[in-house]
Design an enzyme around this catalytic site. Structure first.
Site: not given
Ligand code: DSN
Length: 435
Positions: A207, A237, A243
């Site tokens: 992951d 990210k 998202r």
């Molecule tokens: N909420 C994310 C993080 O901040 O790492 C992971 O799902």
């Protein structure tokens, strides 16, 4: 300046229909522009992503997969989803891809239910040592369905000891071994994990949600290159997309994962998100993204060094990736929640964070977690990392001094205003002209 963010008509309509939501949106744009975002899982998406998330693809139901759908009118959705799948395969050097997962949690559930049976044993990293909720944290639904065994990091190094992971694997004979994290600042030894998995006959699942963009940009190792069976990543990210999530895998697991995503877990995919994922994967394959990924890590190393020089003690002593964890209790005699609030007042957003074997609870933990994907997306470099580290150290030393924090906020804003948020209007005049 072109308004990439929203069509002028839609924005105008919003302003007329709901001034409260419109005002909150404008304030959020200002917050994101004037402050520095250091939460390592957040980023500023590519401007093209806004265009697709606010598009008519939002209106379409597309249950099924390209060429095999349950509703008509799929000539355009089939094109974007096929492009998305092909681009994910090419970018991550995988035989199979699914770009429909609605988010990270759904994506990981789809992997478990697609490849395992309820009750099967999974070996994964403990949440309190940097793992993720979906890796079997006792509060997650997944921990009620599968038998999670959790490996931890070692003290005082804060790093994973693969000999300990191997011992747990030999003892518990898991069907799947997961590597991946939400709070671990070091590169993982994927070949080492694979060797252990092969020894006990387990599937290998990486992951890489936090570092998907850094892998795509060639700045970190790709688990698929050493023969991992399956890999998942969120798309919002370090990848700078919408998202959502995506899964890549060896071909032999494709049919089971497809069935698990739909109809097993989800209904209609969010086609505006799928379209935005597809453009993200194109942009992430371009040379500029390689530079971005390299710069994210270079900036993290500079930030880590500067914070250390300012008296911050970092878990594992530094970073190999985009993030770092500071033990604020030993460094500044502040719990992470107090540090988070003080830094927010100085215009610096990050999150409180438990450290390995934290004696304190999650809402008042011993540390903070921060990272550089968003700052780097604004174009910030080494100079700004050093300046930000200086601001952070001053804020942490003046955590109960509102006047100093307000002054620091002005300094943060001055730095930020030199680096506009990609795709977002720069100032109030431009916003009101667009509205
Ligand atoms: N909420 C994310 C993080 O901040 O790492 C992971 O799902």
């Amino acid at each position: 300046m072109t308004n990439f963010t929203y069509s002028a008509t839609a924005l105008d309509q919003l302003k007329k229909s709901d001034s409260e939501i419109f005002t909150a949106l404008m304030h959020e744009e200002t917050r994101q522009s004037d402050g520095i975002e250091l939460i390592p899982s957040e980023n500023y998406c590519f401007p093209e992503v806004y265009a697709l998330l606010g598009s008519v693809f939002n209106n379409k139901y597309s249950e099924g997969y390209p060429g095999r759908r349950y509703y008509g009118g799929q000539e355009n959705t089939d094109i974007i989803e096929t492009l998305g799948r092909d681009r994910a395969k090419a970018l991550f050097r995988a035989e199979y891809a699914n770009v429909q997962p609605l988010g990270g949690s759904a994506m990981n559930q789809a992997v478990y239910f697609g490849l395992l049976q309820p009750g099967d044993t999974i070996l994964a990293m403990d949440l309190s040592h940097g793992g993720h909720l979906t890796h079997g944290a006792p509060v997650s639904h997944m921990s009620k369905v599968f038998n999670f065994i959790r490996y931890k990091t070692e003290l005082p190094s804060g790093k994973i000891d693969l000999d300990k992971v191997r011992a747990l694997a030999l003892q518990h004979k898991p069907k799947m071994i997961i590597c991946g994290f939400s709070s671990y600042p070091r590169e993982l030894d994927y070949a080492g994990f694979k060797k252990i998995a092969d020894e006990v006959g387990a599937l290998t699942f990486a992951d890489v949600s936090h570092i998907g963009g850094l892998i795509a940009g060639g700045a970190l190792a790709n688990p698929m290159d050493v023969g991992f069976d399956v890999m998942s990543t969120t798309t919002h990210k370090s990848l700078r997309g919408p998202r959502g999530g995506l899964i890549v895998a060896k071909k032999q697991f494709g049919a089971a994962i497809d069935k698990s995503v739909f109809p097993g877990l989800q209904g209609g995919p969010h086609m505006h998100q799928v379209a935005a994922t597809a453009i993200t994967l194109k942009l992430a394959s371009e040379p500029a993204f390689k530079t971005y990924a390299k710069n994210v890590i270079a900036n993290a190393k500079t930030l880590a060094t500067s914070l250390t020089e300012g008296g911050a003690q970092l878990v594992t002593g530094g970073t190999d990736n985009h993030m770092m964890v500071v033990n604020t209790v030993v460094s500044f005699n502040l719990t992470g929640n107090v540090a988070e609030v003080a830094l927010d007042a100085a215009g610096i957003t990050l999150n409180k964070q438990v450290i390995p074997d934290d004696p304190l609870p999650p809402m008042k933990p011993s540390g903070i977690r921060l990272g550089t994907p968003a700052a780097t997306a604004r174009g910030m470099g080494e100079t700004e990392m050093k300046q930000l580290a200086g601001l952070m150290i001053r804020a942490l030393k003046a955590s109960d001094d509102a006047a100093t924090l307000a002054k620091l906020r002005d300094e943060t804003r001055a730095i930020c205003n030199r680096f506009p948020v990609p795709g977002v209007l720069r100032d109030k005049e431009e916003k009101s002209a667009a509205a």
